[in-house]
Design an enzyme around this catalytic site. Structure first.
Site, PDB file in Angstrom:
ATOM      1  N   PRO A  11     -35.845  10.206  11.019  1.00  0.00           N
ATOM      2  CA  PRO A  11     -36.362  10.221   9.658  1.00  0.00           C
ATOM      3  C   PRO A  11     -36.026   8.986   8.834  1.00  0.00           C
ATOM      4  CG  PRO A  11     -35.377  12.328  10.177  1.00  0.00           C
ATOM      5  CD  PRO A  11     -35.107  11.429  11.350  1.00  0.00           C
ATOM      6  N   ASN A  12     -37.021   8.545   8.097  1.00  0.00           N
ATOM      7  CA  ASN A  12     -36.928   7.473   7.094  1.00  0.00           C
ATOM      8  C   ASN A  12     -36.808   6.070   7.678  1.00  0.00           C
ATOM      9  OD1 ASN A  12     -37.063   9.199   4.752  1.00  0.00           O
ATOM     10  ND2 ASN A  12     -35.020   9.902   5.307  1.00  0.00           N
ATOM     11  N   ARG A  19     -36.618  -1.085   1.435  1.00  0.00           N
ATOM     12  CA  ARG A  19     -35.548  -0.809   0.477  1.00  0.00           C
ATOM     13  C   ARG A  19     -34.191  -0.905   1.157  1.00  0.00           C
ATOM     14  NH1 ARG A  19     -37.830   4.529  -0.958  1.00  0.00           N
ATOM     15  NH2 ARG A  19     -39.697   3.712   0.022  1.00  0.00           N
ATOM     16  N   TYR A  24     -29.453  -1.918   5.561  1.00  0.00           N
ATOM     17  CA  TYR A  24     -30.236  -1.808   6.798  1.00  0.00           C
ATOM     18  C   TYR A  24     -30.909  -3.109   7.234  1.00  0.00           C
ATOM     19  CZ  TYR A  24     -29.522   3.162   5.970  1.00  0.00           C
ATOM     20  OH  TYR A  24     -28.945   4.394   5.771  1.00  0.00           O
ATOM     21  N   ASN A  75     -31.954   6.300  17.781  1.00  0.00           N
ATOM     22  CA  ASN A  75     -31.393   6.267  16.435  1.00  0.00           C
ATOM     23  C   ASN A  75     -32.025   7.451  15.722  1.00  0.00           C
ATOM     24  OD1 ASN A  75     -30.554   5.916  13.848  1.00  0.00           O
ATOM     25  ND2 ASN A  75     -31.251   3.795  13.646  1.00  0.00           N
ATOM     26  N   ALA A  78     -30.507  10.309   9.935  1.00  0.00           N
ATOM     27  CA  ALA A  78     -29.614  11.336   9.373  1.00  0.00           C
ATOM     28  C   ALA A  78     -29.492  12.555  10.285  1.00  0.00           C
ATOM     29  CB  ALA A  78     -30.120  11.751   7.995  1.00  0.00           C
ATOM     30  N   GLU A  99     -26.886   5.654  22.058  1.00  0.00           N
ATOM     31  CA  GLU A  99     -27.139   5.887  20.626  1.00  0.00           C
ATOM     32  C   GLU A  99     -26.992   4.561  19.886  1.00  0.00           C
ATOM     33  OE1 GLU A  99     -24.390   8.611  18.806  1.00  0.00           O
ATOM     34  OE2 GLU A  99     -25.578   8.747  16.967  1.00  0.00           O
ATOM     35  N   HIS A 101     -27.180   2.730  15.822  1.00  0.00           N
ATOM     36  CA  HIS A 101     -27.351   2.790  14.367  1.00  0.00           C
ATOM     37  C   HIS A 101     -27.365   1.369  13.833  1.00  0.00           C
ATOM     38  CE1 HIS A 101     -26.913   7.097  14.066  1.00  0.00           C
ATOM     39  NE2 HIS A 101     -25.939   6.998  14.948  1.00  0.00           N
ATOM     40  N   ARG A 108     -19.036   3.884   6.145  1.00  0.00           N
ATOM     41  CA  ARG A 108     -19.853   4.464   5.081  1.00  0.00           C
ATOM     42  C   ARG A 108     -19.294   5.819   4.638  1.00  0.00           C
ATOM     43  NH1 ARG A 108     -25.976   4.091   6.410  1.00  0.00           N
ATOM     44  NH2 ARG A 108     -26.013   4.454   4.152  1.00  0.00           N
TER      45      ARG A 108
HETATM   46  O1  CA2 Z   1     -27.576   3.136  10.274  1.00  0.00           O
HETATM   47  C1  CA2 Z   1     -28.474   3.802  10.795  1.00  0.00           C
HETATM   48  O2  CA2 Z   1     -29.235   3.372  11.654  1.00  0.00           O
HETATM   49  C2  CA2 Z   1     -28.694   5.246  10.320  1.00  0.00           C
HETATM   50  O3  CA2 Z   1     -29.084   6.022  11.436  1.00  0.00           O
HETATM   51  C3  CA2 Z   1     -29.816   5.184   9.293  1.00  0.00           C
HETATM   52  C4  CA2 Z   1     -30.092   6.538   8.629  1.00  0.00           C
HETATM   53  C5  CA2 Z   1     -28.798   7.143   8.097  1.00  0.00           C
HETATM   54  O4  CA2 Z   1     -29.054   8.444   7.587  1.00  0.00           O
HETATM   55  C6  CA2 Z   1     -27.722   7.221   9.154  1.00  0.00           C
HETATM   56  O5  CA2 Z   1     -26.556   7.753   8.578  1.00  0.00           O
HETATM   57  C7  CA2 Z   1     -27.435   5.859   9.724  1.00  0.00           C
HETATM   58  C8  CA2 Z   1     -31.057   6.387   7.462  1.00  0.00           C
HETATM   59  C9  CA2 Z   1     -32.324   5.691   7.781  1.00  0.00           C
HETATM   60  C10 CA2 Z   1     -33.043   5.480   6.481  1.00  0.00           C
HETATM   61  O6  CA2 Z   1     -33.464   4.150   6.429  1.00  0.00           O
HETATM   62  C11 CA2 Z   1     -33.914   3.673   5.245  1.00  0.00           C
HETATM   63  C12 CA2 Z   1     -34.360   2.385   5.261  1.00  0.00           C
HETATM   64  C13 CA2 Z   1     -34.818   1.804   4.101  1.00  0.00           C
HETATM   65  C14 CA2 Z   1     -34.826   2.528   2.910  1.00  0.00           C
HETATM   66  C15 CA2 Z   1     -34.371   3.820   2.899  1.00  0.00           C
HETATM   67  C16 CA2 Z   1     -33.921   4.397   4.077  1.00  0.00           C
END
Ligand code: CA2
Length: 151
Positions: A11-12, A19, A24, A75, A78, A99, A101, A108
């Site tokens: 997701p996301n 953003r 990221y 990946n 969340a 895995e 990230h 974090r």
């Molecule tokens: O660090 C990572 O790759 C995560 O898997 C990214 C997830 C987060 O929930 C994990 O804890 C760590 C979130 C991905 C959301 O990515 C976004 C990118 C741009 C703007 C908003 C969210």
């Protein structure tokens, strides 16, 4: 035909590059996919790169990997921290799993420091942004090449 490596994104992650670049990075998911396809060619691996915001899609794709893919890079976003369904699917599929990230989840919030997915993974790469996917592909290339190390 080259072995297929399934690269799954949760997701996301479709929002990458739009953003939160300080967390990221500036690469989009399409940029990361292109890099993975290229790195896959150099490693003689065929990359099947997917993203979904739905836990069910990710479970289905893991199940469908049996007999088709040689390994999985994931990946789960969340869902890494919450999804026992994805963990169970990864344990059942009996393929090497790495895995990844983008961010260093250990620097974090506390709730990001635990990953259910990690229990099914041979190893975890985090904190290197998009480059982590290339590192994961290199790791899985070795696992696929060495039958004793596969799980
Ligand atoms: O660090 C990572 O790759 C995560 O898997 C990214 C997830 C987060 O929930 C994990 O804890 C760590 C979130 C991905 C959301 O990515 C976004 C990118 C741009 C703007 C908003 C969210």
């Amino acid at each position: 035909m080259d072995p297929i490596i399934l690269i799954l994104n949760g997701p996301n992650l479709n929002l990458l590059g739009e953003r939160e670049p300080e967390i990221y990075g500036r690469q989009t998911l399409a940029d990361i996919e292109a890099m993975c396809v290229e790195r896959g060619k150099a490693l003689a691996l065929e990359v099947d790169f997917r993203q979904s915001n739905s836990e069910g899609d990710l479970v289905e794709w893991v199940q469908q990997a049996r007999g088709r893919a040689a390994g999985i890079v994931i990946n789960a976003g969340a869902l890494s921290h919450t999804s026992i369904a994805i963990l169970d699917a990864l344990l059942a599929v009996e393929l090497p799993v790495v895995e990844v990230h983008l961010s260093n989840i250990f620097r974090r919030e506390h709730f990001r420091r635990h990953s259910h997915v990690a229990r099914a993974a041979k190893g975890v790469i985090c904190g290197f942004g998009g480059q982590g996917y290339a590192l994961a592909l290199e790791a899985i290339a070795r696992l696929v090449g060495d039958k004793d190390q596969g799980r």
